[in-house]
Design an enzyme around this catalytic site. Structure first.
Site, PDB file in Angstrom:
ATOM      1  N   ARG A   1     -43.378  -7.888  28.745  1.00 41.73           N
ATOM      2  CA  ARG A   1     -44.540  -8.623  29.271  1.00 41.73           C
ATOM      3  C   ARG A   1     -45.662  -7.670  29.678  1.00 41.73           C
ATOM      4  O   ARG A   1     -46.850  -7.979  29.505  1.00 41.73           O
ATOM      5  CB  ARG A   1     -44.103  -9.468  30.475  1.00 41.73           C
ATOM      6  CG  ARG A   1     -45.209 -10.362  30.995  1.00 41.73           C
ATOM      7  CD  ARG A   1     -44.644 -11.368  31.981  1.00 41.73           C
ATOM      8  NE  ARG A   1     -45.650 -12.288  32.453  1.00 41.73           N
ATOM      9  CZ  ARG A   1     -45.998 -12.411  33.739  1.00 41.73           C
ATOM     10  NH1 ARG A   1     -45.426 -11.658  34.656  1.00 41.73           N
ATOM     11  NH2 ARG A   1     -46.909 -13.288  34.089  1.00 41.73           N
TER      12      ARG A   1
ATOM     13  N   HIS B   1     -49.503  -8.100  28.537  1.00 39.95           N
ATOM     14  CA  HIS B   1     -50.617  -8.221  29.483  1.00 39.95           C
ATOM     15  C   HIS B   1     -51.580  -7.039  29.375  1.00 39.95           C
ATOM     16  O   HIS B   1     -52.770  -7.180  29.636  1.00 39.95           O
ATOM     17  CB  HIS B   1     -50.088  -8.380  30.909  1.00 39.95           C
ATOM     18  CG  HIS B   1     -49.624  -9.764  31.200  1.00 39.95           C
ATOM     19  ND1 HIS B   1     -49.739 -10.374  32.434  1.00 39.95           N
ATOM     20  CD2 HIS B   1     -49.057 -10.698  30.395  1.00 39.95           C
ATOM     21  CE1 HIS B   1     -49.258 -11.605  32.369  1.00 39.95           C
ATOM     22  NE2 HIS B   1     -48.828 -11.821  31.150  1.00 39.95           N
ATOM     23  N   ASP B   2     -51.068  -5.882  29.008  1.00 39.07           N
ATOM     24  CA  ASP B   2     -51.970  -4.751  28.780  1.00 39.07           C
ATOM     25  C   ASP B   2     -52.857  -5.024  27.572  1.00 39.07           C
ATOM     26  O   ASP B   2     -54.080  -4.926  27.646  1.00 39.07           O
ATOM     27  CB  ASP B   2     -51.165  -3.461  28.575  1.00 39.07           C
ATOM     28  CG  ASP B   2     -52.072  -2.245  28.409  1.00 39.07           C
ATOM     29  OD1 ASP B   2     -53.168  -2.226  29.019  1.00 39.07           O
ATOM     30  OD2 ASP B   2     -51.696  -1.307  27.680  1.00 39.07           O
TER      31      ASP B   2
ATOM     32  N   VAL C   1     -55.800  -7.815  27.638  1.00 40.87           N
ATOM     33  CA  VAL C   1     -56.979  -7.597  28.468  1.00 40.87           C
ATOM     34  C   VAL C   1     -57.525  -6.195  28.186  1.00 40.87           C
ATOM     35  O   VAL C   1     -56.898  -5.205  28.522  1.00 40.87           O
ATOM     36  CB  VAL C   1     -56.629  -7.753  29.967  1.00 40.87           C
ATOM     37  CG1 VAL C   1     -57.871  -7.589  30.824  1.00 40.87           C
ATOM     38  CG2 VAL C   1     -55.965  -9.098  30.236  1.00 40.87           C
TER      39      VAL C   1
ATOM     40  N   GLY D   1     -57.528  -4.583  25.485  1.00 44.04           N
ATOM     41  CA  GLY D   1     -56.759  -3.822  24.514  1.00 44.04           C
ATOM     42  C   GLY D   1     -55.602  -3.036  25.118  1.00 44.04           C
ATOM     43  O   GLY D   1     -55.424  -2.974  26.334  1.00 44.04           O
TER      44      GLY D   1
ATOM     45  N   ASP E   1     -54.566  -0.281  26.354  1.00 40.66           N
ATOM     46  CA  ASP E   1     -55.117   0.976  26.866  1.00 40.66           C
ATOM     47  C   ASP E   1     -54.530   1.359  28.221  1.00 40.66           C
ATOM     48  O   ASP E   1     -55.071   2.207  28.917  1.00 40.66           O
ATOM     49  CB  ASP E   1     -56.638   0.866  26.985  1.00 40.66           C
ATOM     50  CG  ASP E   1     -57.055  -0.176  28.013  1.00 40.66           C
ATOM     51  OD1 ASP E   1     -56.180  -0.984  28.422  1.00 40.66           O
ATOM     52  OD2 ASP E   1     -58.223  -0.194  28.419  1.00 40.66           O
TER      53      ASP E   1
ATOM     54  N   SER F   1     -54.699  -0.096  30.848  1.00 46.16           N
ATOM     55  CA  SER F   1     -55.562  -0.451  31.983  1.00 46.16           C
ATOM     56  C   SER F   1     -54.844  -1.364  32.970  1.00 46.16           C
ATOM     57  O   SER F   1     -55.272  -1.506  34.118  1.00 46.16           O
ATOM     58  CB  SER F   1     -56.843  -1.125  31.489  1.00 46.16           C
ATOM     59  OG  SER F   1     -56.537  -2.246  30.679  1.00 46.16           O
TER      60      SER F   1
ATOM     61  N   ASN G   1     -51.174 -11.279  37.257  1.00 48.56           N
ATOM     62  CA  ASN G   1     -50.373 -10.058  37.368  1.00 48.56           C
ATOM     63  C   ASN G   1     -49.851  -9.771  38.772  1.00 48.56           C
ATOM     64  O   ASN G   1     -48.757  -9.244  38.943  1.00 48.56           O
ATOM     65  CB  ASN G   1     -51.200  -8.855  36.894  1.00 48.56           C
ATOM     66  CG  ASN G   1     -51.486  -8.921  35.405  1.00 48.56           C
ATOM     67  OD1 ASN G   1     -50.747  -9.558  34.654  1.00 48.56           O
ATOM     68  ND2 ASN G   1     -52.575  -8.295  34.979  1.00 48.56           N
TER      69      ASN G   1
ATOM     70  N   HIS H   1     -40.232 -15.780  25.860  1.00 51.85           N
ATOM     71  CA  HIS H   1     -39.791 -16.485  27.066  1.00 51.85           C
ATOM     72  C   HIS H   1     -38.331 -16.896  27.030  1.00 51.85           C
ATOM     73  O   HIS H   1     -37.851 -17.509  27.979  1.00 51.85           O
ATOM     74  CB  HIS H   1     -40.694 -17.690  27.324  1.00 51.85           C
ATOM     75  CG  HIS H   1     -42.057 -17.282  27.780  1.00 51.85           C
ATOM     76  ND1 HIS H   1     -43.154 -18.079  27.680  1.00 51.85           N
ATOM     77  CD2 HIS H   1     -42.506 -16.132  28.342  1.00 51.85           C
ATOM     78  CE1 HIS H   1     -44.219 -17.451  28.152  1.00 51.85           C
ATOM     79  NE2 HIS H   1     -43.854 -16.260  28.558  1.00 51.85           N
ATOM     80  N   THR H   2     -37.619 -16.567  25.965  1.00 49.35           N
ATOM     81  CA  THR H   2     -36.171 -16.787  26.009  1.00 49.35           C
ATOM     82  C   THR H   2     -35.484 -15.680  26.814  1.00 49.35           C
ATOM     83  O   THR H   2     -34.293 -15.753  27.059  1.00 49.35           O
ATOM     84  CB  THR H   2     -35.563 -16.851  24.591  1.00 49.35           C
ATOM     85  OG1 THR H   2     -35.980 -15.709  23.855  1.00 49.35           O
ATOM     86  CG2 THR H   2     -36.000 -18.116  23.880  1.00 49.35           C
TER      87      THR H   2
END
Ligand code: HEM
Ligand code: NAG
Ligand code: NAG
Ligand code: NAG
Ligand code: NAG
Ligand code: NAG
Length: 273
Positions: A103, A107-108, A111, A113, A115, A117, A137, A237-238
């Site tokens: 995950r 999430h990286d 948003v 790319g 990178d 961040s 987050n 999500h499994t």
């Protein structure tokens, strides 16, 4: 079994992540749609035993074995092995850690790319209201410590060479590797640079737990991903956990046996374990 398949499904489509990253710049909006979805690769529970050496298309500036080139100033042949070791140790302690790492990569990448961040607590412009603090987050994203452990070991071996962005990508790949009992071993390209800025208010690009289908599709389309790919990626999500409040309103829409199981296993904690 579900775990293994999920890991496969996730990484299969997910590798697109760093793929669109542009070479010399930091990886920006790092999503590249696979040219065609090859049914021979991916969700084939009965027939496919293992996927050992999959190649995923990737953009300019990226490459496999990114740190293996002896003549590169970024030569660090142990880099990928060190990440794998850190993930192996973490997952051995508790397999659920793999979900958090996968995950983290999503999430990286979603948003600004791939990178890294998402890891920042303060930035180049002294902005401390970073992606980590964003609604999707905060108190939710986890397993930063695995990335930190890998980075520390890599810095000891070859200081200043390996980006966090690549470590996050390798760690997600390795989570899939261990969760699949070492069956899924994707050739993850490296070459993403670390971003120096990160904004909490950009995390609204991430799909929300109460988004309707139209909104979900829109958020993926904005990253160049189709509805088909969205569904495939949602196979992630499994594995992993979610807080009860995000799905308790939908118990009545679920398979009753599954809903009953969720009800009894759901706890009153506000953060997922
Ligand atoms: C399709 C839109 C998506 C929505 C609305 C969504 C939403 C969520 C939510 C609400 C949680 C629980 C967070 C919490 O309780 O703190 C979660 C967990 C998780 N998500 Fe997603 N997600 C989406 C797509 C994805 C994708 C594309 C991936 C990876 C490929 C992914 C991987 C995960 C994993 C592995 C977990 C469990 C994390 C853990 O146990 O630490 N999700 N997601
Ligand atoms: C899909 O993958 C399989 C196995 O790697 C390969 O034999 C086949 O040619 C591929 N098909 C297409 C359309 O790329
Ligand atoms: C994996 O595939 C790549 C590209 O198709 C190839 O160059 C490499 O030798 C393969 N590695 C193994 C271990 O089969
Ligand atoms: C951020 O803070 C550092 C240290 O206090 C300072 O040197 C730098 O100029 C600041 N940067 C900006 C863009 O304000
Ligand atoms: C987002 O946050 C940054 C820094 O915290 C700020 O400079 C920017 O104006 C904000 N953007 C919006 C649309 O609120
Ligand atoms: C989804 O939500 C948006 C508002 O965010 C709304 O305009 C739209 O009608 C909704 N679509 C469906 C299918 O419910």
């Amino acid at each position: 079994m579900a775990t293994k398949l999920a890991a496969l499904v996730v990484l299969a489509a997910f590798l697109a992540g760093p793929a669109a990253c542009k070479g010399a710049i930091m990886c920006f909006n790092g999503w590249l749609r696979l040219p065609t979805y090859n049914q021979s690769f991916g969700f084939r529970p009965k027939k496919t035993k293992s996927v050992r050496n999959s190649s995923i298309p990737f953009g300019p500036g990226l490459g496999h074995g990114y740190y293996d080139n002896r003549w590169s100033r970024l030569y660090c042949p142990r880099a990928e092995g060190i990440v794998r070791g850190a993930v192996r140790d973490a997952v051995a302690a508790y397999p659920g850690i793999g979900a958090g790492l996968i995950r983290l990569f999503f999430h990286d990448c979603f948003v600004r790319g791939c990178d890294a961040s998402v890891l920042l607590t303060t930035t180049n412009s002294n902005n401390s209201d970073t992606e980590r603090e964003g609604l999707p987050n905060k108190n939710s994203l986890r397993r930063f410590e695995v990335i930190d452990a890998a980075k520390a070991a890599i810095e000891a071996a070859c200081p200043g060479k390996v980006s966090y962005a690549n470590i996050v990508a390798f760690a997600a790949r390795d989570a899939s590797y261990f969760l699949s009992n070492r069956r899924i071993n994707i050739r993850m390209p490296g070459g993403c640079y670390d971003g120096r800025e990160s904004f909490a208010n950009k995390t609204d690009q991430l799909p929300g737990p109460f988004s309707n289908v139209t909104e979900l599709q829109a958020s993926f389309v904005a990253k160049g991903l189709t509805s088909d790919e969205m569904v495939t990626l949602s196979g992630a999500h499994t594995i992993g956990r979610a807080r009860c409040m995000f799905f308790s309103s939908r118990f009545s829409e679920m398979d009753p046996t599954f809903a009953a199981k969720l009800r009894t296993s759901a706890t009153a904690t506000t953060t997922p374990m």
